[in-house]
Scaffold this active site. Structure first.
Site: not given
Ligand code: 5GP
Ligand code: 5GP
Length: 226
Positions: A59, A113, A116-117
């Site tokens: 991811h 990715e 953002k990261h």
């Molecule tokens: P979710 O709300 O699904 O936990 O996280 C949404 C997104 O926030 C993740 O896909 C990632 O981009 C970022 N994120 C959530 N938790 C963490 C964390 O513990 N560390 C980092 N670096 N990013 C995070």
């Molecule tokens: P994060 O949660 O890392 O900030 O964001 C993930 C983003 O990438 C979301 O907008 C999600 O719709 C998109 N995305 C595209 N392909 C994938 C996948 O295979 N897995 C996940 N977790 N997110 C994906």
């Protein structure tokens, strides 16, 4: 000289507001189980390259701080260019596919990715080396095999969260952070395994004590098939 110093003092608040400070202590290598992405409410679409292998897929590689905070979107000027990773393309398609709909070649997932990261680690990695580092790390660990060695299989059964954590601690050698999501019927399931990596992006380490990702998990979690 005095004028230059005065300019610097006056410009400092402006400069610091446009240049986010992006330090970090370690990385999470975040691996997602495709079965749990696909049976969730958002559904999934197989990438243009076809159904991915039934294994934990990348991811992201996320810079993180020991206190649980993390930087994001650190360098808006450094946007993703697929030309930088053309030599990694078949490896990316196999190990870092996008399962989001509609079907795609993964570029928008990778761009997200990276922006953002990845840009928060651009003091260490350029774009090419960032993606290559994640691929190399993923290559060193087979979470599905590790779980299977402890009798934990993706067969729609439920397993205790502690048995999953222990299997990874035993088979991988370090603590990890387990993250869960819900399938369409609301069952809580194993979604992601977050492995901790030192800040050079090369060696696995134990996750810091402050790490907590199991908040969305329950004591028993489903492991769906893919
Ligand atoms: P979710 O709300 O699904 O936990 O996280 C949404 C997104 O926030 C993740 O896909 C990632 O981009 C970022 N994120 C959530 N938790 C963490 C964390 O513990 N560390 C980092 N670096 N990013 C995070
Ligand atoms: P994060 O949660 O890392 O900030 O964001 C993930 C983003 O990438 C979301 O907008 C999600 O719709 C998109 N995305 C595209 N392909 C994938 C996948 O295979 N897995 C996940 N977790 N997110 C994906």
């Amino acid at each position: 000289m005095k004028t230059a110093a005065l300019f610097f003092v006056l410009a400092l608040p402006f400069l610091s507001s446009v240049t986010q400070v992006c330090g970090f202590d370690f990385f999470y290598l975040v691996l997602q189980w495709p079965g749990s992405f696909c049976d969730a409410e958002q559904k999934c679409c197989y990438p243009n390259s076809g159904k991915p292998a039934a294994e934990f897929l990348i991811h992201g590689l996320w810079p993180n701080n020991n206190d649980g905070s993390y930087p994001s979107n650190c360098d808006p000027d450094n946007s993703f260019a697929s030309s930088q990773i053309s030599d990694l393309m078949s490896n990316m398609e196999a190990n870092w596919p996008s399962l989001a709909c509609p079907s795609s070649n993964g570029y928008s997932f990778w761009a997200h990715e990276w922006s953002k990261h990845g840009t928060c680690a651009d003091s260490i990695f350029n774009e090419h080396d960032y993606f290559e580092a994640a691929l190399n790390l993923k290559d060193k660990v087979d979470i599905l095999q590790i779980l299977s060695s402890s009798g934990i299989e993706p067969n729609d059964n439920s397993y205790s969260l502690s048995s999953i954590e222990e299997a990874i601690q035993t088979g991988f050698g370090f603590t990890s952070v387990i993250d869960c999501n819900k399938d369409v019927s609301g069952s809580i399931q194993l979604y992601q395994v977050q492995l901790c990596v030192d800040k050079t992006g090369t060696s696995f380490i134990a996750c810091p004590d402050s790490s907590s990702g199991s908040g969305r998990c329950s004591s028993e979690v489903k492991f769906p098939s893919f």
